[in-house]
Motif scaffolding. Structure first.
Motif, PDB file in Angstrom:
ATOM      1  N   VAL A 147     116.630  85.917 -15.325  1.00 37.98           N
ATOM      2  CA  VAL A 147     116.375  86.972 -14.385  1.00 37.98           C
ATOM      3  C   VAL A 147     115.151  86.817 -13.703  1.00 37.98           C
ATOM      4  N   PHE A 148     115.112  87.119 -12.350  1.00 40.35           N
ATOM      5  CA  PHE A 148     113.719  87.229 -11.713  1.00 40.35           C
ATOM      6  C   PHE A 148     113.202  88.565 -11.548  1.00 40.35           C
ATOM      7  N   ILE A 149     112.277  88.869 -12.080  1.00 39.07           N
ATOM      8  CA  ILE A 149     111.660  90.179 -11.986  1.00 39.07           C
ATOM      9  C   ILE A 149     110.708  90.237 -10.807  1.00 39.07           C
ATOM     10  N   HIS A 150     110.837  90.883  -9.831  1.00 37.80           N
ATOM     11  CA  HIS A 150     109.883  90.700  -8.683  1.00 37.80           C
ATOM     12  C   HIS A 150     109.008  91.842  -8.569  1.00 37.80           C
ATOM     13  N   ALA A 159     108.415  96.216 -18.911  1.00 34.17           N
ATOM     14  CA  ALA A 159     109.615  96.923 -19.890  1.00 34.17           C
ATOM     15  C   ALA A 159     110.706  95.807 -19.632  1.00 34.17           C
ATOM     16  N   SER A 160     111.092  95.463 -18.404  1.00 42.09           N
ATOM     17  CA  SER A 160     112.130  94.611 -18.139  1.00 42.09           C
ATOM     18  C   SER A 160     111.872  93.235 -18.762  1.00 42.09           C
ATOM     19  N   ILE A 216     118.142  89.400 -10.005  1.00 40.08           N
ATOM     20  CA  ILE A 216     116.869  89.797  -9.641  1.00 40.08           C
ATOM     21  C   ILE A 216     116.722  91.506  -9.724  1.00 40.08           C
ATOM     22  N   VAL A 217     115.447  91.787 -10.551  1.00 39.03           N
ATOM     23  CA  VAL A 217     115.006  93.123 -10.615  1.00 39.03           C
ATOM     24  C   VAL A 217     113.946  93.428  -9.543  1.00 39.03           C
ATOM     25  N   ARG A 237     123.499  89.334  -9.196  1.00 32.59           N
ATOM     26  CA  ARG A 237     123.164  90.693  -8.798  1.00 32.59           C
ATOM     27  C   ARG A 237     121.845  91.055  -8.717  1.00 32.59           C
ATOM     28  N   LEU A 238     121.690  91.639  -7.604  1.00 36.71           N
ATOM     29  CA  LEU A 238     120.245  92.179  -7.493  1.00 36.71           C
ATOM     30  C   LEU A 238     120.096  93.824  -7.567  1.00 36.71           C
TER      31      LEU A 238
END
Length: 327
Positions: A147-150, A159-160, A216-217, A237-238
């Motif tokens: 997961v890529f937390i942008h 939190a993510s 991606i978040v 999934r984005l």
């Protein structure tokens, strides 16, 4: 009681400290003595009148907070007077934690474990519920995915990270300052990038062996969405958590790799989703891995400063909190 009231939509200057009557509970609601309230970016959109739906004027802002049960409405059975609680409201037009007392629906009130302070309790609601919604309910994350937390140094981003690591994902996070990057790393991210550097997204190819990221978040879709599509793995999934405007996107980037772009709106959660989310977060608190990170605290009367800082700061570093009153 003291409360921050909004009598017209506009800049942070419309936030005014007023004296109003302490509210009374109705069935089945609870009056909470608010000790601390959370400040979220969405609060600024509501205040300005730019949210997709806005309440009738005048009103008191605030959808999350923590405090002590003050009075029970008829039919309330899950709480007792004097109990420590935290608040997270999913009601579209229900606000009110920017005040010394707030009326809360029983389903939007949760026990606050003694391991957390009231300030930490006020930092749980919107960030953790939103992060779970994005990762689990919408993106359907799986163990061992990347997961890529942008924009990972804000309250939802941090939190993510905690949720993703608990669920066994590899986490790549970004921040815009050295302090923010250190916070992202210390919170558990496996890799940290500076999103103010040129060509920082190119580093994702090396990290993922040219496969791309599964999820991606995204916290600022109006700036990043089209570029995000270049780094998603096939059938990735984005999840869009935040956006401050419009953008241009090439639909062909979604077609051949069959990626999904999903909007995340916590207030659209069903009762079943809300129950699932709250049970997961409460269990995380009990297990000790839910650890809210607070950036800065403001007195209630300085809510306008908090609203200015949450939008115009040089870089997010956790949750902004209003210290409403003493326990």
């Amino acid at each position: 009681m003291n409360a921050i009231r909004i009598e017209k939509f506009g800049s942070e200057k419309v936030l005014e400290l007023k004296f109003v009557e302490i509210p009374k509970p109705t069935e089945p609601t609870v009056v909470v003595k608010v000790i601390a309230a959370g400040v979220n970016p969405v609060d600024t959109y509501i205040r300005s009148g730019g949210f997709y739906t806005v309440p009738e004027l005048p009103f008191t802002l605030g959808k999350d907070g923590a405090g002590i049960v003050h009075e029970l409405g008829a039919g309330v059975t899950n709480f007792k007077v004097g109990q420590r609680v935290f608040i997270c409201s999913r009601s579209v037009h229900k606000y009110g934690t920017y005040a010394e007392y707030a009326v809360v629906k029983e389903e939007e009130l949760f026990p606050l474990n003694d391991c957390l302070s009231f300030e930490e309790g006020a930092a749980i609601g919107i960030p953790y519920f939103t992060a779970y919604c994005a990762l689990v309910l919408k993106a359907r994350c799986c163990t061992n995915e990347t997961v890529f937390i942008h924009g990972a140094s804000g309250s939802v981003g941090l939190a993510s990270i905690q949720i993703a690591k608990h669920l066994g994902l590899k986490v790549i996070g970004t921040a815009g300052t050295e302090e923010g990057m250190a916070m992202v790393k210390n919170t558990g991210a496996d890799f940290v990038l500076n999103h103010k550097e040129k060509k920082y997204l190119e580093k994702l190819a090396e990290i993922t062996d040219n496969v791309g990221v599964n999820i991606i978040v995204e916290m600022l879709a109006n700036v990043n969405l089209n570029k995000d599509l270049d780094v998603l793995a096939p059938r990735g999934r984005l999840a869009i958590v935040g956006s401050r405007g419009t953008c241009q996107v090439d639909p062909r980037k979604m077609m051949v790799p069959e990626v999904n772009v999903i909007g995340v709106a916590l207030l659209s959660s069903t009762k079943e989703e809300w129950k699932e989310t709250s049970e997961f977060i409460i269990k995380g608190i009990e297990e000790g891995w839910v650890k809210p990170i607070i950036d800065k605290k403001y007195p209630l009367a300085k809510a306008c400063d908090a609203h200015r800082d949450i939008i115009h700061s040089s870089g997010a570093k956790g949750k902004l909190i209003l210290s409403v009153q003493d326990p």
